[in-house]
Design an enzyme around this catalytic site. Structure first.
Site, PDB file in Angstrom:
ATOM      1  N   GLU A  13       0.028   3.902  -8.938  1.00 48.63           N
ATOM      2  CA  GLU A  13      -0.185   5.251  -8.438  1.00 48.63           C
ATOM      3  C   GLU A  13       0.007   5.175  -6.922  1.00 48.63           C
ATOM      4  O   GLU A  13      -0.635   4.356  -6.274  1.00 48.63           O
ATOM      5  CB  GLU A  13      -1.614   5.681  -8.775  1.00 48.63           C
ATOM      6  CG  GLU A  13      -1.830   7.156  -8.699  1.00 48.63           C
ATOM      7  CD  GLU A  13      -3.259   7.537  -9.100  1.00 48.63           C
ATOM      8  OE1 GLU A  13      -3.701   8.597  -8.681  1.00 48.63           O
ATOM      9  OE2 GLU A  13      -3.921   6.758  -9.812  1.00 48.63           O
TER      10      GLU A  13
ATOM     11  N   ARG B 124      -8.592  -7.472 -15.844  1.00 50.64           N
ATOM     12  CA  ARG B 124      -8.153  -7.316 -14.466  1.00 50.64           C
ATOM     13  C   ARG B 124      -8.650  -8.486 -13.627  1.00 50.64           C
ATOM     14  O   ARG B 124      -9.618  -9.148 -13.970  1.00 50.64           O
ATOM     15  CB  ARG B 124      -8.604  -5.983 -13.882  1.00 50.64           C
ATOM     16  CG  ARG B 124     -10.102  -5.798 -13.740  1.00 50.64           C
ATOM     17  CD  ARG B 124     -10.430  -4.528 -12.951  1.00 50.64           C
ATOM     18  NE  ARG B 124      -9.651  -3.377 -13.336  1.00 50.64           N
ATOM     19  CZ  ARG B 124      -8.934  -2.626 -12.468  1.00 50.64           C
ATOM     20  NH1 ARG B 124      -8.933  -2.901 -11.190  1.00 50.64           N
ATOM     21  NH2 ARG B 124      -8.262  -1.588 -12.892  1.00 50.64           N
TER      22      ARG B 124
ATOM     23  N   LYS C 153      -8.764   0.523  -4.275  1.00 50.06           N
ATOM     24  CA  LYS C 153      -7.945   1.222  -3.286  1.00 50.06           C
ATOM     25  C   LYS C 153      -8.786   2.245  -2.531  1.00 50.06           C
ATOM     26  O   LYS C 153      -8.603   2.452  -1.346  1.00 50.06           O
ATOM     27  CB  LYS C 153      -6.803   1.946  -3.987  1.00 50.06           C
ATOM     28  CG  LYS C 153      -5.544   1.127  -4.102  1.00 50.06           C
ATOM     29  CD  LYS C 153      -4.411   1.967  -4.654  1.00 50.06           C
ATOM     30  CE  LYS C 153      -4.340   1.902  -6.147  1.00 50.06           C
ATOM     31  NZ  LYS C 153      -3.236   2.624  -6.760  1.00 50.06           N
TER      32      LYS C 153
HETATM   33  P1  ATP Z   1      -7.485   0.856  -7.999  1.00 53.63           P
HETATM   34  O1  ATP Z   1      -8.668   1.016  -8.892  1.00 53.63           O
HETATM   35  O2  ATP Z   1      -7.626  -0.208  -6.969  1.00 53.63           O
HETATM   36  O3  ATP Z   1      -7.008   2.153  -7.424  1.00 53.63           O
HETATM   37  P2  ATP Z   1      -5.613   1.198 -10.067  1.00 53.63           P
HETATM   38  O4  ATP Z   1      -5.705   0.502 -11.361  1.00 53.63           O
HETATM   39  O5  ATP Z   1      -6.011   2.622 -10.043  1.00 53.63           O
HETATM   40  O6  ATP Z   1      -6.340   0.336  -8.972  1.00 53.63           O
HETATM   41  P3  ATP Z   1      -2.814   1.558 -10.100  1.00 53.63           P
HETATM   42  O7  ATP Z   1      -1.919   1.915  -8.982  1.00 53.63           O
HETATM   43  O8  ATP Z   1      -3.041   2.550 -11.166  1.00 53.63           O
HETATM   44  O9  ATP Z   1      -4.166   1.114  -9.465  1.00 53.63           O
HETATM   45  O10 ATP Z   1      -2.371   0.158 -10.728  1.00 53.63           O
HETATM   46  C1  ATP Z   1      -1.065  -0.215 -11.056  1.00 53.63           C
HETATM   47  C2  ATP Z   1      -1.141  -1.331 -12.056  1.00 53.63           C
HETATM   48  O11 ATP Z   1      -1.870  -2.429 -11.541  1.00 53.63           O
HETATM   49  C3  ATP Z   1      -1.886  -0.876 -13.313  1.00 53.63           C
HETATM   50  O12 ATP Z   1      -1.163  -1.306 -14.437  1.00 53.63           O
HETATM   51  C4  ATP Z   1      -3.220  -1.550 -13.201  1.00 53.63           C
HETATM   52  O13 ATP Z   1      -3.755  -1.830 -14.449  1.00 53.63           O
HETATM   53  C5  ATP Z   1      -2.889  -2.818 -12.425  1.00 53.63           C
HETATM   54  N1  ATP Z   1      -4.059  -3.314 -11.690  1.00 53.63           N
HETATM   55  C6  ATP Z   1      -4.799  -2.647 -10.783  1.00 53.63           C
HETATM   56  N2  ATP Z   1      -5.830  -3.397 -10.349  1.00 53.63           N
HETATM   57  C7  ATP Z   1      -5.732  -4.591 -10.995  1.00 53.63           C
HETATM   58  C8  ATP Z   1      -6.497  -5.800 -10.986  1.00 53.63           C
HETATM   59  N3  ATP Z   1      -7.571  -5.943 -10.218  1.00 53.63           N
HETATM   60  N4  ATP Z   1      -6.088  -6.817 -11.774  1.00 53.63           N
HETATM   61  C9  ATP Z   1      -4.998  -6.689 -12.538  1.00 53.63           C
HETATM   62  N5  ATP Z   1      -4.238  -5.590 -12.593  1.00 53.63           N
HETATM   63  C10 ATP Z   1      -4.590  -4.536 -11.840  1.00 53.63           C
HETATM   64 MG    MG Z   2      -5.141   4.022 -11.339  1.00 54.73          MG
END
Ligand code: ATP
Ligand code: MG
Length: 546
Positions: free
Chosen positions: A31, A257, A267
């Site tokens: 995102e 994760r 983020k």
């Molecule tokens: P945040 O909670 O930090 O905003 P998010 O999951 O909302 O992280 P996205 O931009 O949606 O962030 O993530 C892109 C990809 O990275 C998704 O497939 C997500 O599952 C993966 N991802 C995000 N954080 C992790 C993590 N800590 N470990 C492994 N994969 C991750």
């Molecule tokens: Mg997300």
């Protein structure tokens, strides 16, 4: 690549063997609402790594279905970070490019009697949803006719309703044991300008509806996501099947994760640190963002190595920060050139040495190909205060009164005399160079146990060095909340004196300051005003199991 297969590889092997799929197609779907962090590196390594491993492809798809939070700066940084890690995407896509496809899918569901427009508020929907022990209550709008639903959905699209006045819900099962299957909302009214589609739309699809459509439309075979989406998988499959996407249908696979001790993986919180000015920006060298780690001097190869070594699992856990540091240190030990730097200088005068010379000193004993650099030497040098003891403890091998030590890449020196100030502090050490003791051609016969670093007093360069610590303090008394653990003293700037050769260094060049640690030249350097970031120390007790 390790011989043993992780559970995702086993699934893929099975799918290839059974003929369910004949190629591997993955995607990375960030995102664009912030910079990527080290957790994303894990997901990147899995998605792009599997594609590489199986000779398949991986798309980069920006998940921009939420119009409010996105920014072009994030799109730019995400692309740059992925390229830095060394991955190549097949197609570069935006989920918003599919808004027409998604609209058509919604219409299809309505026509099949599988979706309805509801006038309920978010609160009413929540209240009627039931719980894990109680079934939900059907919406009073659940049995609207297909014609009425179609008309209302078009009216939603045409801007006839206020935000929140109507939603489109999938008609699945209000008694399902899985709450996500109790007629989830799949479209909402939102009068917001989207960075890509502008004001074309005032309805936006929900993630659980959009994501499977994006995957299926692109022909993704394995849609890998984190564990919290496990309960959403039945809905994912329902959308793919009922929107009539042809086989092979994408398969959602969840993994745990990445969490790392003392490391912020949100983020939202990272953005707060940036917005509140607690750090110098998203790429502050203390930030666990990929841009921050890059600026901190972490090699991309070390991050990939780390992700490979920690493996893929189905169980949530926390990895020791020290493990990552160990991977970084191992890489730098192999690839970083050695240079000399003195943080706390004492002047050493070599009383029997006249003039000056240029020494040739080996850059890196671990390099495949040995290279040398020029290091000026003269009768006045600096050594580190820590390498001299007026009253040495037993077995002290560094410089001491009437003792010998080798200057790295230069000569053996003997301490003849020490000049003290009124407080008894050492202000100058007077030494003599041992004849014929030059490194590489030493025939002096003098045996020394200690080798210390030094810099030439006349040509050395004064630089700034940032000593960096974690942005988070350790968890105390079970308090894990990031906001209560912020380390206000995570950066300390000190002076150091480095050898002249560093004036030729480029931003992001990484060095071992001999006997001290690893450092990287920062972009804040300007001409001869050099700024270095500490990367990692030389030693750590952490022992990664291979
Ligand atoms: P945040 O909670 O930090 O905003 P998010 O999951 O909302 O992280 P996205 O931009 O949606 O962030 O993530 C892109 C990809 O990275 C998704 O497939 C997500 O599952 C993966 N991802 C995000 N954080 C992790 C993590 N800590 N470990 C492994 N994969 C991750
Ligand atoms: Mg997300």
């Amino acid at each position: 690549m390790s011989e043993s297969r992780n559970f995702i590889e086993e699934i893929i092997d099975g799918d290839l063997a059974s003929g369910k799929v004949n190629t591997v197609y993955t995607r990375f779907p960030p995102e664009p609402n912030g910079y990527l962090h080290v957790g994303h590196a894990k997901s990147l390594c899995i998605n792009f790594g599997l594609a590489e491993q199986y000779g398949g492809k991986c798309n980069l798809r920006f998940d921009d279905t939420n119009p409010c939070k996105e920014d072009q700066e994030y799109v730019r940084s995400i692309k740059a970070d992925i390229e830095w890690l060394g991955f190549k995407w097949d197609k570069l896509l935006f989920a918003s490019d599919y808004f027409d496809v998604m609209f058509d899918c919604a219409v299809k569901l309505i026509n099949k009697g599988l979706a309805y427009v509801s006038d309920e508020t978010a609160e009413e929907i929540r209240q009627r949803r039931g719980s894990l022990t109680e079934p939900g209550v059907e919406s009073p709008f659940r049995n609207r006719s297909i014609e009425e639903n179609l008309q209302l959905f078009y009216d939603m699209r045409d801007g006839k309703f206020e935000d929140g006045a109507k939603v489109l819900r999938a008609k699945i099962d209000m008694a399902s044991p899985n709450l996500n299957m109790r007629d989830p909302v799949i479209y909402r009214v939102l009068h917001a300008t989207h960075h890509n589609t502008g004001d074309k739309w005032c309805i936006y699809p929900m993630y659980d509806f959009a994501h499977p459509i994006e995957d299926a439309y692109e022909g993704i075979t394995h849609s890998i996501c984190t564990l919290e989406f496990e309960d959403h998988r039945p809905l994912y499959d329902w959308v793919v099947v009922n929107c009539d996407f042809p086989a092979p249908q994408p398969q959602q696979i969840e993994f745990a994760r990445l969490n790392i001790t003392n490391t912020i993986m949100s983020k939202r919180f990272l953005k707060r640190l940036v917005d509140e000015g607690k750090v110098m920006g998203w790429d502050d060298p203390r930030m666990p963002t990929l841009s921050g780690l890059r600026r901190r001097g972490y090699p991309a190869a070390a991050l990939r190595d780390f992700c490979e070594r920690i493996g893929v699992s189905k169980a949530n856990s926390e990895v020791e920060e020290g493990y990552l540091h160990a991977c970084v240190r191992e890489n730098l030990n192999t690839y970083a050139n050695r240079v000399m730097a003195v943080f706390d200088p004492i002047k050493v005068v070599l009383t029997n040495y006249n003039g000056s010379e240029i020494l040739s000193v080996e850059d890196n004993p671990n390099a495949d190909e040995v290279t040398y650099r020029d290091v000026p030497f003269s009768s006045e040098i600096y050594i580190d205060r820590a390498d001299f003891a007026l009253v040495p403890p037993p077995k002290y091998h560094r410089l001491k009164p009437d003792g010998y030590v080798r200057l790295k890449g230069a000569y053996i020196i003997h301490c003849d005399d020490v000049v003290l100030d009124d407080n008894g502090e050492v202000v100058e050490i007077r030494c003599s160079v041992v004849p014929n003791s030059k490194s590489g051609s030493d025939t002096s016969g003098v045996k020394v146990k200690g080798v210390i670093q030094w810099v030439d007093a006349n040509t050395c360069v004064k630089v700034q060095v940032r000593k960096l610590q974690s942005l988070l303090n350790d968890v105390v008394d079970g308090v894990t909340d990031f906001t209560l653990r912020f380390n206000e003293n995570s950066m300390q700037v000190v002076d150091a004196y480095v050898e002249q050769s560093l004036l030729k260094a480029k931003v992001e060049d990484k060095f071992q300051f001999m006997r001290v640690g690893y450092y990287v030249l920062d972009k804040d350097s300007n001409g001869s005003n050099l700024v270095f970031n500490e990367i990692v120390g030389l030693k750590d007790s952490f022992k990664p199991n291979k």
